[in-house]
Design an enzyme around this catalytic site. Structure first.
Site, mmCIF file in Angstrom:
data_model
loop_
_atom_site.group_PDB
_atom_site.id
_atom_site.type_symbol
_atom_site.label_atom_id
_atom_site.label_comp_id
_atom_site.label_asym_id
_atom_site.label_seq_id
_atom_site.Cartn_x
_atom_site.Cartn_y
_atom_site.Cartn_z
ATOM 1 N N HIS A 5 -7.878 14.939 59.758
ATOM 2 C CA HIS A 5 -6.793 14.601 60.685
ATOM 3 C C HIS A 5 -6.551 13.083 60.717
ATOM 4 O O HIS A 5 -5.424 12.619 60.469
ATOM 5 C CB HIS A 5 -7.161 15.118 62.086
ATOM 6 C CG HIS A 5 -6.130 14.858 63.134
ATOM 7 N ND1 HIS A 5 -5.194 15.790 63.518
ATOM 8 C CD2 HIS A 5 -5.866 13.759 63.892
ATOM 9 C CE1 HIS A 5 -4.411 15.294 64.452
ATOM 10 N NE2 HIS A 5 -4.805 14.055 64.714
ATOM 11 N N GLU A 6 -7.604 12.329 60.986
ATOM 12 C CA GLU A 6 -7.440 10.873 61.059
ATOM 13 C C GLU A 6 -7.049 10.299 59.695
ATOM 14 O O GLU A 6 -6.311 9.318 59.597
ATOM 15 C CB GLU A 6 -8.713 10.200 61.586
ATOM 16 C CG GLU A 6 -9.186 10.677 62.962
ATOM 17 C CD GLU A 6 -8.139 10.592 64.058
ATOM 18 O OE1 GLU A 6 -7.189 9.788 63.941
ATOM 19 O OE2 GLU A 6 -8.252 11.363 65.036
#
Lengths: 502, 502
Positions: free
Chosen positions: A264-265
């Site tokens: 995600h990041e």
């Protein structure tokens, strides 16, 4: 003459951006291991840098730039013109509020965040209520200062998702809600519940990290232009395009936190690593909006990283790294377990299918609050009613209900919808990508996902903040925001996960 | 009225200190793992912060503070008065040089550092000579602008070691040189060379780190107000008193680098962790001078950490952690090997006994250069002659000779003596400490060295920059700088290490 003024303006902006970069480094440092006793001194640094930036944003010099450059707007470069628009937007946001009220609000929000922390710990909405009431009162007043066209809430939405309105959201959210409700109904009545207990096994931090880094490399995260650290609350921060840092949190009893968190990041970070060079040193080297930023992280986490194709390609690797934890777990069972969907009270723990419902609840409540259709004192009941209506469960406490998010304590009304928009944008990008990249599954089966990154860079990343979110959607996909791509994807995915035929 | 002005001045100073702290964080980050591709953007941040600090130091506002506060100097608090003196010193240093020349000099130094890097790599003094000639020419001119009393070099010394003069240095350095020469003579004629090869064993980074952290804890380094990281060139940096960071470098084939390096930087750090709270937010929360700062690191590295008492107390631990590497090595042999002394060409690789000679060579050359008694073109020969005279060896190349240090390329004339002064200060503090703390060896044999730290904090640390170096020496030891304490210590140590009787 205008060239000189333009150069002076850009130098002024570049200085502000450098101060922002210093501030971002201070925050990164605070969250990744700065010694506890240094906090007090560091607060002064944050204070000085923030004040300097604020002063520059709202200075008479800035006012003069805005006034004079607007006289010659047609002669400015595109970068300068859009930077000017950004600067003017910021200037107006701050200057339209009487400075005394602005100072009062800043102080109030700081107190409210402290009060919220305690109230949440002690499950005591009443203790937080006066702060939230006052924040709402001021926010309603600010909306009057800022002005609005159709709906008061539009003005707040515009601060996070420029161009998106209540009219747009009401329409797409209704469709998404109905679609999700239908899938949930099928899961419940015709589906077989995945067995998520097969994931309950201890995986060492080192192994989780090894797998996460392998995926980041496949995605095209540039480790020479970024780094991966540990933190309590994971985040991505772009100090500049050559230095974009992500953080993650390892839970040895729940590998999903770090693995999906890193992906995600990483999606956020790849966005920031790929802004066009010409935007550097301006506020345009930023995400187009909160929602577009979220679309990049969710594209990698949900659309790709939670797909069957991804796990078909990566499960053997994952098994080898975590050996022997998943030796006896079949791919299909693993994949289904990872994608289980269940009603839950806490937004940040929600799965892909229910997450948008958590957002819609907040959206509807915020809209009502800002428009005067709901008062703070009635909020806990309204919250519980919505959860019952949408998710069939009612919070057992304020802590697990209306007090769970910090956003309102920070005055951040209008922010939540971006999370759900991000997922819709991501699905719409993915659909378009499939039209243009025919061998998508082969790419996901390979060690190099950069064709996906390249597509996203060409369509999204490079433009930074020079385009508005819906402009990006239209330019890229040839149509406006269309929630059906998300619903199609969810329907297919859950039909497989819950083993029902449509 | 003066109270208001004083408060305004202190707020102005505090802002500058906050910007300095931000800048220090940027540098720490660059040296401990910032991604390579972020450098360009980060240079802009350094530029903006440095310029802002410089502008504040030399602004008309600062000039007004200096002028007005000096009118009421007797009514100011001690902190304000000393802060004012510091600010005025800085202001004069910058403002006495015509701004055009200052800008030219800044540019020259940046070019010279690049030229030095290449010249050193290519062993080509001739390529660096024109830069150094120009730097010296400007530096001589600056000394005229700044003014001087007895010796031109005094003005430069005063920038690093306030109050120390050529008259002081000539006298103490002569004694130290003669004393060291005599010890070297005894080592060579009457001593037994230690066998340093027993130290040539591989120790893992993890083990080196474990031992280093154990010693840092004994010393009283506060890990809640600091951290330990890795870097290529070890350093300590105090962001604020609650956040003092040290770095080290692990060489698995030479444990001494990390172990003694960590103790050394730990000494610097403990100084910065213990400035009095009332100095925080002013330039007085800094080391009294380069030499006093170095005295704190050398006190722990050389006086304590390289002593027999220290290794008597810690060798068993060290053996256990590094097991089985030193199982067969006796304490006495280990201790002697660690303290071996040999002539060498490179200053930063020199041992305790020869190190001051490297410094004196540079001191004598600098003094001659600044006073016009030596020209840059004659420097390599003069360098070689001095090395032959003091150390009995002649550099085989400019790289291993006159080009080895970056200091002159950076225009830093007057800095070197502080390194040797630090060792003298440390020995003098130690002598006094022994008078006041009778059970010193028992403390060093224990797990808690904080009585030493407490003594140093009371005598040195707490005062920060409110006292000048020689003032600290006199207040603490009741006499002026006395090099005999260093010589006594060295004589005793080397008599044991080289096994000769005096």
């Amino acid at each position: 003459m205008v060239e000189t003024l333009e150069a002076e303006f850009l130098a002024y902006i570049k200085k502000m951006e450098a101060l922002e970069e210093a501030l971002a480094l201070v925050y990164w440092d605070l969250r990744t291991g700065a010694p506890a006793k240094g906090m007090e001194g560091r607060s002064d640094v944050i204070g000085v840098l923030s004040e300097e930036i604020f002063n520059m944003q709202t200075s008479e010099e800035m006012a003069a730039f805005i006034a004079e450059l607007n006289l010659n707007k047609e002669n400015l470069s595109e970068i300068t013109r859009k930077t000017l628009e950004e600067s003017q937007k910021n200037y107006d946001l701050n200057k339209k509020i009487p400075s005394k009220e602005y100072a009062e609000y800043t102080k109030l929000v700081a107190q409210a965040e402290t009060a919220w922390t305690t109230a949440r710990e002690q499950n005591d909405f009443a203790a937080f209520e006066p702060f939230l009431t006052k924040i709402l009162e001021m926010k309603r007043k600010f909306v009057e200062y800022w002005g609005y066209d159709e709906n008061k809430y539009d003005t707040l939405l515009d601060q996070y998702e420029p161009g998106v309105t209540v009219a747009v959201l009401d329409s797409v959210f209704e469709k998404v809600r109905d679609g999700i409700m239908a899938i949930r109904e099928k899961n419940a009545t015709k589906g077989i519940n995945p067995d998520a207990s097969i994931l309950n096994t201890k995986i060492s931090k080192a192994k989780q990290k090894e797998f996460s880094i392998r995926i980041l490399n496949k995605m095209g995260f540039d480790f020479e232009a970024g780094r991966l650290d540990e933190t309590v609350h994971p985040f991505a921060t772009g100090l500049n395009t050559g230095d974009v840092r992500i953080t993650t949190r390892y839970n040895e009893n729940d590998f999903k936190m770090a693995v999906f968190g890193t992906i995600h990041e990483g999606g956020h970070a790849i966005y920031e690593q790929n802004f066009a060079a010409k935007l550097v040193g301006t506020p345009l080297a930023n995400g187009a909006s909160m929602g577009i930023h979220e679309s990049q992280s969710l594209f990698y986490e949900i659309i790709i990283g939670s797909s069957l194709a991804f796990w078909k390609s990566n499960y053997a690797d994952f098994q080898a790294i975590t050996k022997p934890a998943f030796d006896a777990v079949k791919l299909e069972d693993f994949y289904r377990a990872v994608n289980i969907s269940e009603s839950s009270l806490i937004r940040i723990e929600a799965d892909t299918l229910t997450y948008p419902l958590h957002i819609m609840i907040r959206y509807e409540l915020e809209k009502a609050l800002i428009n005067g259709d709901l008062e703070v004192k009635d909020l806990p009941k309204a919250w519980g009613d919505k959860y019952e209506e949408y998710l069939g469960i009612r919070p057992d406490s304020d802590t697990n209900g209306v007090l769970q998010d910090i956003h309102w304590a920070g005055g951040d009304f209008g922010y939540f919808p971006s999370y759900a928009l991000g997922l819709m944008y991501a699905a719409q990008f993915y659909h378009q990508m499939q039209q243009e990249i025919p061998n998508m599954d082969a790419i996901i089966a390979s060690d190099d996902y950069t064709p996906l990154k390249t597509w996203l860079t060409e369509q999204v990343h490079q433009f930074g903040k020079t385009k508005k979110p819906l402009e990006i959607i239209t330019d890229t996909t040839g149509e406006g925001l269309n929630p059906n791509y998300l619903l199609d994807l969810l329907e297919k995915r859950y039909a497989y996960v819950y083993q029902f035929t449509e």
